[in-house]
Design a protein around this motif. Structure first.
Motif, PDB file in Angstrom:
ATOM      1  N   LEU A 173      67.719  21.332  70.839  1.00 16.25           N
ATOM      2  CA  LEU A 173      67.570  22.862  71.148  1.00 16.25           C
ATOM      3  C   LEU A 173      67.747  23.189  72.368  1.00 16.25           C
ATOM      4  O   LEU A 173      68.873  24.101  72.628  1.00 16.25           O
ATOM      5  CB  LEU A 173      66.835  23.367  70.287  1.00 16.25           C
ATOM      6  N   LEU A 176      71.312  22.684  73.243  1.00 17.84           N
ATOM      7  CA  LEU A 176      72.516  23.614  72.631  1.00 17.84           C
ATOM      8  C   LEU A 176      72.367  24.926  73.758  1.00 17.84           C
ATOM      9  O   LEU A 176      72.942  25.714  74.084  1.00 17.84           O
ATOM     10  CB  LEU A 176      72.452  23.686  71.513  1.00 17.84           C
ATOM     11  N   ILE A 177      70.824  25.305  73.591  1.00 25.50           N
ATOM     12  CA  ILE A 177      70.407  26.836  74.483  1.00 25.50           C
ATOM     13  C   ILE A 177      70.797  26.503  75.409  1.00 25.50           C
ATOM     14  O   ILE A 177      71.675  27.130  76.141  1.00 25.50           O
ATOM     15  CB  ILE A 177      68.918  26.954  74.310  1.00 25.50           C
ATOM     16  N   LEU A 258      73.969  28.382  66.678  1.00 25.79           N
ATOM     17  CA  LEU A 258      73.965  27.413  67.627  1.00 25.79           C
ATOM     18  C   LEU A 258      75.309  26.128  67.570  1.00 25.79           C
ATOM     19  O   LEU A 258      76.009  26.627  68.839  1.00 25.79           O
ATOM     20  CB  LEU A 258      72.688  27.197  67.577  1.00 25.79           C
ATOM     21  N   SER A 262      77.457  27.489  70.825  1.00 26.32           N
ATOM     22  CA  SER A 262      78.604  26.505  71.858  1.00 26.32           C
ATOM     23  C   SER A 262      79.327  25.555  71.655  1.00 26.32           C
ATOM     24  O   SER A 262      80.596  26.182  72.618  1.00 26.32           O
ATOM     25  CB  SER A 262      77.667  24.763  71.457  1.00 26.32           C
TER      26      SER A 262
END
Length: 462
Positions: A173, A176-177, A258, A262
């Motif tokens: 996470l 991706l963030i 996400l 992305s």
């Protein structure tokens, strides 16, 4: 049926007593959400998205939106059945309730075979990724080490397993963030590339390879959501099983958001035409900024993603094997748990099967093994059709009572279930137009035929 809420309250009081004694190993819904994210986001997304972008171009964004809708429908169907059925077995048991013993047998063993193949492919990938730093070490040594480590984590029990999977999920996470955050810096002109040669991106034409190119990429996009059933499988580990919809829907929404953001920033940073399946599109997008240690950083991320998926797959197929054993579709001795809730015998069988698959990956040519892993993904997606069909059939038996405080009903059912089935078949049929995927599709049908023949043999024997 009328006394169901009394049983639930009794179970809940028992669990509360166990919590006070420090004996409870059940999960909160947010832990299950993290486990779901950790199990679903694998190395295939970080590494294999390049193939989808190469075939579909910018229209891959449209495909991920459709895939998110399909995953939402599948889990909604699974959640409705899960809330109404407090017994173990998840989708395999629901298929049996809807269509009889043969479908429960088929669904369970299809998931087991596909999970085993996917797990073996992740272990192979782990070995290859680790050779980035240690090219002299033979691949099989890394594969054995990662297999042993995955088995060790599953032996720790549900509580420790969930803690480690939650940590893996946090890494993925955060990656991706962090990438999305970097994309925002680039969008607003705060981060600038070292050279402007490759930054010319364009979302027009949206379908550069035509509808056929987009259609052929759809099956690979669905693979990015392939592990969604693990949330349903682990719903019995929740402190309150009625929170299954909350955990699953949060997982689907988070994943879709996400994925879309992305991939949008990948396409915004670089032209889709320079992205290929030979390199992670994340690396391709970030390489123009000349970030230090980019290769090592993404190798660590890929190892984390692949290892987390492998561990989650091992947990899932162990649960399914126990469910099959409980139903009489696998040896009864496998339905045995330790005090930590570990199905030690089923886990041992999976360890032996995994060892055989590692040997197979060495014996078979690379291309043939790729066909097998493609077939595994297709079987995993076909199990979604079984879930939706089971929900259509089973929902007629569900009765909403005033005493049921947390009743979950799939939105728009049964029409949304039919929509999900149509979209899944549309995605799978697109694979028939590419030679490699077509062979994988035929292999998946062959494996299902073998499973059905095994069912007929077992039934005749009994």
């Amino acid at each position: 049926m009328r006394n169901e809420h009394i049983v639930q309250q009794s179970v809940q009081r028992t669990q509360e007593k166990k919590v006070k004694k420090g004996e409870d190993h059940k999960l909160h819904w947010w832990q299950l959400t993290l486990i779901g994210i950790g199990s679903i986001i694998g190395a295939g997304f970080f590494l294999g998205t390049g193939l989808s972008i190469e075939r579909a171009g910018p229209s891959v964004l449209f495909l991920y939106l459709i895939a998110g809708v399909i995953a939402f429908l599948v889990f909604s169907a699974l959640a409705e059945m899960s809330v109404h059925d407090q017994e173990t077995g998840s989708f395999r048991k629901y298929a049996q309730m809807a269509f009889g013993h043969s479908m429960g047998f088929m669904s369970g063993w299809m998931y087991w075979v596909s999970g085993l193949l996917i797990m073996a492919s992740e272990i192979t990938a782990l070995g290859l990724f680790t050779q980035y730093w240690f090219p002299q070490v033979p691949l099989w040594i890394f594969m054995i080490l990662y297999s042993a480590l995955g088995l060790g984590i599953n032996l720790l029990g549900v509580n420790n397993f969930s803690t480690l999977e939650s940590l893996f999920a946090v890494v993925k996470l955060a990656t991706l963030i962090g990438f999305i955050g970097f994309g925002l810096l680039f969008l607003f002109g705060i981060a600038t590339p070292a050279s402007a040669g490759q930054t010319e991106s364009s979302f027009i034409p949206f379908f550069p390879n035509g509808l056929m190119g987009t259609w052929s990429a759809m099956i690979f996009v669905l693979f990015s959501f392939g592990g969604i059933a693990v949330v349903g499988l682990m719903s019995n580990e929740l402190k309150h099983k009625d929170e299954t919809p909350k955990a699953g829907l949060a997982t689907v929404i988070a994943l879709t958001t996400l994925y879309l953001l992305s991939i949008f920033f990948i396409l915004y940073m670089v032209s889709w035409s320079i992205i290929s399946e030979d390199e992670s599109p994340f690396v391709t997008a970030l390489s123009q900024f000349q970030l230090p240690l980019l290769g090592s950083i993404f190798t660590i991320i890929l190892i984390t993603a692949a290892f987390s998926t492998m561990v989650g797959a091992l947990f899932s197929i162990t649960k399914v094997l126990v469910s099959l054993s409980h139903a009489g579709d696998a040896p009864k001795v496998l339905d045995h748990h330790t005090k930590k809730g570990v199905a030690i015998r089923a886990l041992g069988v999976n360890a032996i099967a995994l060892s055989l698959m590692i040997i197979v990956s060495y014996v078979l040519p690379d291309k043939v093994y790729e066909y097998l892993t493609t077939a595994a993904g297709i079987m995993l997606i076909l199990n979604w059709v079984v879930i939706l069909a089971s929900q259509i059939k089973n929902r007629k038996q569900y009765i909403e009572t005033p005493s049921k405080k947390r009743y979950f009903k799939m939105i728009g059912a049964p029409f949304t279930s039919y929509l999900g089935i149509v979209l899944i078949f549309l995605a799978i049929s697109g694979a028939a137009f590419q030679e490699d995927e077509r062979i994988g599709l035929f292999i998946s049908f062959g494996v299902m035929a073998i499973i059905f023949a095994s069912y007929l043999f077992v039934r005749k024997t009994h």
